[in-house]
Design an enzyme around this catalytic site. Structure first.
Site, PDB file in Angstrom:
ATOM      1  N   ARG A 181       0.878  -1.184   0.000  1.00 18.28           N
ATOM      2  CA  ARG A 181       0.000   0.000   0.000  1.00 18.28           C
ATOM      3  C   ARG A 181       0.904   1.219   0.000  1.00 18.28           C
ATOM      4  O   ARG A 181       1.735   1.374   0.895  1.00 18.28           O
ATOM      5  CB  ARG A 181      -0.926   0.028   1.214  1.00 18.28           C
ATOM      6  N   HIS A 235      -7.559   0.893  -6.251  1.00 17.78           N
ATOM      7  CA  HIS A 235      -7.782   0.115  -5.008  1.00 17.78           C
ATOM      8  C   HIS A 235      -8.485  -1.195  -5.400  1.00 17.78           C
ATOM      9  O   HIS A 235      -9.662  -1.397  -5.096  1.00 17.78           O
ATOM     10  CB  HIS A 235      -8.623   0.940  -4.032  1.00 17.78           C
ATOM     11  N   GLN A 290     -10.450  -3.804  -2.948  1.00 18.46           N
ATOM     12  CA  GLN A 290     -11.740  -3.268  -2.495  1.00 18.46           C
ATOM     13  C   GLN A 290     -12.864  -3.659  -3.473  1.00 18.46           C
ATOM     14  O   GLN A 290     -14.001  -3.906  -3.073  1.00 18.46           O
ATOM     15  CB  GLN A 290     -11.621  -1.731  -2.412  1.00 18.46           C
ATOM     16  N   ASP A 300     -17.075   8.015  -0.741  1.00 22.55           N
ATOM     17  CA  ASP A 300     -15.779   7.837  -0.090  1.00 22.55           C
ATOM     18  C   ASP A 300     -15.396   9.197   0.490  1.00 22.55           C
ATOM     19  O   ASP A 300     -16.052  10.205   0.214  1.00 22.55           O
ATOM     20  CB  ASP A 300     -14.758   7.340  -1.145  1.00 22.55           C
ATOM     21  N   CYS A 337     -16.303   2.426   1.219  1.00 26.75           N
ATOM     22  CA  CYS A 337     -15.145   1.558   1.472  1.00 26.75           C
ATOM     23  C   CYS A 337     -14.681   1.650   2.922  1.00 26.75           C
ATOM     24  O   CYS A 337     -14.052   0.729   3.421  1.00 26.75           O
ATOM     25  CB  CYS A 337     -14.014   1.919   0.519  1.00 26.75           C
ATOM     26  N   ARG A 370     -14.070  -7.703   2.828  1.00 23.83           N
ATOM     27  CA  ARG A 370     -12.687  -7.431   2.434  1.00 23.83           C
ATOM     28  C   ARG A 370     -11.827  -8.658   2.704  1.00 23.83           C
ATOM     29  O   ARG A 370     -10.963  -9.033   1.923  1.00 23.83           O
ATOM     30  CB  ARG A 370     -12.093  -6.258   3.243  1.00 23.83           C
TER      31      ARG A 370
HETATM   32  N1  NVA Z   1      -9.874   7.228  -1.191  1.00 20.75           N
HETATM   33  C1  NVA Z   1      -9.464   6.776   0.110  1.00 20.75           C
HETATM   34  C2  NVA Z   1      -9.718   5.319   0.263  1.00 20.75           C
HETATM   35  C3  NVA Z   1      -9.376   4.737   1.618  1.00 20.75           C
HETATM   36  C4  NVA Z   1      -9.677   3.277   1.722  1.00 20.75           C
HETATM   37  C5  NVA Z   1      -7.988   7.089   0.321  1.00 20.75           C
HETATM   38  O1  NVA Z   1      -7.194   6.830  -0.590  1.00 20.75           O
HETATM   39  O2  NVA Z   1      -7.640   7.614   1.385  1.00 20.75           O
HETATM   40  N1   CP Z   2     -11.303   0.338   2.785  1.00 20.78           N
HETATM   41  C1   CP Z   2     -10.013   0.277   3.170  1.00 20.78           C
HETATM   42  O1   CP Z   2      -9.100   0.067   2.365  1.00 20.78           O
HETATM   43  O2   CP Z   2      -9.827   0.446   4.497  1.00 20.78           O
HETATM   44  P1   CP Z   2      -8.412   0.619   5.233  1.00 20.78           P
HETATM   45  O3   CP Z   2      -7.833   1.928   4.777  1.00 20.78           O
HETATM   46  O4   CP Z   2      -8.734   0.597   6.694  1.00 20.78           O
HETATM   47  O5   CP Z   2      -7.528  -0.521   4.831  1.00 20.78           O
END
Ligand code: NVA
Ligand code: CP
Length: 331
Positions: free
Chosen positions: A108, A135, A138, A232, A273, A318
């Site tokens: 990540r 992502h 997800q 989101d 998400c 998930r």
């Molecule tokens: N769009 C958000 C998704 C988190 C799961 C981010 O990238 O922070």
């Molecule tokens: N939805 C998601 O990716 O959650 P986290 O950021 O907690 O992993």
């Protein structure tokens, strides 16, 4: 020919065919059934995986950890403070070290090019646990959740993404809907509309699969007849604090509230998400309230907790979905 994803990386949904995505969904449902029945499924005993997180996470990290442990694997978690990657060691060198220890690598991070570089250099599967652009894990969970709620029939459903429709989750949803035959609507202000690169990927796929991709700036028009409303956060991880003021102002009309939900189909579902800013019980939620007087951001507390909201089923899925992805690529 039977589908095999053995040895493949999992970087973007766009890299997978519709039958391959459907195969992952079937596996995810099977793993959920095994877990709920309490049937052991240590199919990958003896293997080990490493999880590299440059951004924070609850769901993704826990899904990889529990999923790996359920499959009988060993797991190592590394964050930027506890590994050399990026500061003292290049991504390529890190890949060459980790491939000697591990059977799979989760990453990540920020730039999508980083996960691509890791995948190019590692001889073992690399899974994208979120980058600034995509992502993909997800998506398997989101479509799995919709299959559960719509008795397996998701083709032809209308999914509307409200808010920052250019972010990693929205981009991934657009491509996923195109692959699986859902009509996708990106709804937000002009400067939160999806970038051309993702439209160029998704539109030909949608055409092939007989579904539509549309952009709409009017929330009421967008949600008319919607089966799913998805939102989101307004500011994603990695974006500067300075964008908040403008985002709050321009995205407030796109907040998912009861009034908006009432304009959609009667049995509309709400997905997110997570994490979500639906109250002021978080540090950032409280800070935004102090700065801009807004106690609920992308979704109201009422919608978040309503019976149309399936966000915690989605969060649970998930784990089943990520288990399916690890199993399919490592077996
Ligand atoms: N769009 C958000 C998704 C988190 C799961 C981010 O990238 O922070
Ligand atoms: N939805 C998601 O990716 O959650 P986290 O950021 O907690 O992993």
């Amino acid at each position: 020919m039977p589908i095999s994803l053995s040895g493949r990386d999992f970087l973007r949904i766009a890299d997978f065919s519709t039958p391959e995505i459907e195969y992952l969904l079937r596996l995810a449902h099977q793993f959920k059934a095994l877990k709920l029945a309490g049937t052991p499924h240590r199919y990958l005993q003896g293997k080990n995986v490493v999880l590299l997180f440059q951004k924070t996470s609850t769901r993704t990290r826990c899904s990889f950890e529990v999923g790996a442990m359920d499959l009988g694997m060993g797991v190592t978690f590394l964050d930027p403070k506890s590994s050399q990657m990026g500061t003292k060691e290049s991504i390529a060198d890190t890949a060459h070290v980790l491939e000697r220890f591990y059977d799979g690598i989760e990453f990540r991070g920020f730039a999508h090019a980083d996960v691509e570089e890791l995948a190019r250099n590692a001889s073992v599967p690399v899974w994208n646990g979120l980058t600034d652009l995509w992502h993909p894990t997800q998506m398997i969970c989101d479509m799995m959740t919709l299959q559960e709620k719509f008795n397996g029939n998701i083709k032809g459903k209308k999914l509307v993404f409200m808010g920052d429709a250019k972010n990693n989750v929205a981009r991934s949803l657009m491509v996923t809907c195109a692959k699986l035959g859902l009509d996708y609507v990106a709804c937000g202000p002009e400067d939160c509309m999806p970038a051309q690169d993702v439209l160029d990927i998704a539109r030909p796929i949608a055409e092939e699969n007989g579904c539509t991709i549309s952009l709409e700036q009017d929330p009421a028009k967008a949600v008319a007849g919607a089966d799913v409303i998805y939102t989101d956060v307004w500011v994603s991880m990695g974006e500067p604090d300075s964008v908040w003021e403008h985002r709050v102002k321009e995205l407030m009309p796109y907040q998912v509230n009861s009034e908006l939900m009432a304009k959609a189909a009667d049995d509309v579902l709400f997905l997110h998400c997570l994490p979500a800013y639906h109250d002021t019980k978080t540090k950032i939620g409280a800070d935004i309230y102090k700065r801009f007087g807004i106690s609920e951001q992308e979704v109201t507390d009422e919608v978040f907790k309503s019976r149309r909201s399936v966000v915690f089923d989605e969060a649970e899925n998930r784990m089943h979905a990520i288990k399916a992805i690890m199993y399919a690529t490592l077996k």
